[in-house]
Design an enzyme around this catalytic site. Structure first.
Site, PDB file in Angstrom:
ATOM      1  CB  CYS A  78      -0.903  -0.006   1.239  1.00 31.68           C
ATOM      2  SG  CYS A  78      -2.002   1.417   1.370  1.00 31.68           S
ATOM      3  CG  HIS A  93      -7.353   2.769   0.767  1.00 31.03           C
ATOM      4  ND1 HIS A  93      -6.645   3.118   1.894  1.00 31.03           N
ATOM      5  CD2 HIS A  93      -6.459   2.145  -0.051  1.00 31.03           C
ATOM      6  CE1 HIS A  93      -5.395   2.735   1.777  1.00 31.03           C
ATOM      7  NE2 HIS A  93      -5.252   2.138   0.600  1.00 31.03           N
ATOM      8  CG  HIS A 105      -5.535  -2.080  -1.680  1.00 27.53           C
ATOM      9  ND1 HIS A 105      -4.601  -2.756  -0.930  1.00 27.53           N
ATOM     10  CD2 HIS A 105      -5.256  -0.761  -1.538  1.00 27.53           C
ATOM     11  CE1 HIS A 105      -3.789  -1.866  -0.357  1.00 27.53           C
ATOM     12  NE2 HIS A 105      -4.166  -0.654  -0.720  1.00 27.53           N
ATOM     13  CD  GLU A 106      -6.814   1.687  -4.245  1.00 26.98           C
ATOM     14  OE1 GLU A 106      -6.978   2.685  -3.503  1.00 26.98           O
ATOM     15  OE2 GLU A 106      -5.733   1.069  -4.292  1.00 26.98           O
TER      16      GLU A 106
END
Length: 156
Positions: free
Chosen positions: A87, A133, A129-130
């Site tokens: 990351c 976030h 992953h995004e």
């Protein structure tokens, strides 16, 4: 404009991002900055909160496919893959993480038109992953308890 990435410990990384309520010049600017910021060597995705903006927008760049989604939502996730994940907000580290191998994510573009992105492998990993976030989660949250505690101690 290429924006600075917020590092681990910045409170915005643990904040759930707000939905985009309308396509404004500000929205367009954030998308442009996200695309510029992800279009650098070694980057697969950047979420708006990683550049200090608390809106549900992210960009991605996987295998030459550069894109973005506004107000992304996970529609489906199937299969399983394990592999190293890193990351930009947790630089210098990479850990083995298990995630679904195929995902479908919907959102809108800058014209307000619906967009669907289907990804497998690395693209699936980047999309998830995004999305994490935007919900205030980091990939290190997926590590087993003892490994996660070890990583968190290293950052203190």
């Amino acid at each position: 404009m290429i924006r600075e990435i917020r590092p681990f410990g910045d409170p915005i990384l643990r904040t759930t991002c707000d939905p985009v309520r309308g396509i404004t010049p500000g929205t367009r600017s954030v998308v442009r900055d996200l695309l510029d910021t992800v279009d650098q060597p070694g980057r697969a995705g950047v979420a708006a909160n990683q550049i200090g903006v608390g809106l549900r927008i992210f960009s991605y760049l996987v295998d030459g496919d550069l894109g973005y989604l506004i107000n992304p939502e996970l529609v489906s996730a199937t299969g399983e893959q394990s592999g190293p994940e890193g990351c930009l907000s947790v630089p210098g580290h990479s850990f083995e993480v298990t995630r679904p191998d195929r995902v479908e994510v919907t959102g809108i573009d800058l014209d307000g038109a619906p967009v669907t992105v289907v990804g497998t492998g690395l693209l699936a990993r980047a999309l998830l992953h995004e999305l994490d976030h935007l919900d205030g989660r980091l990939y290190i949250d997926l590590l087993p308890g003892s490994r996660r505690r070890e990583v968190l101690r290293a950052f203190r």
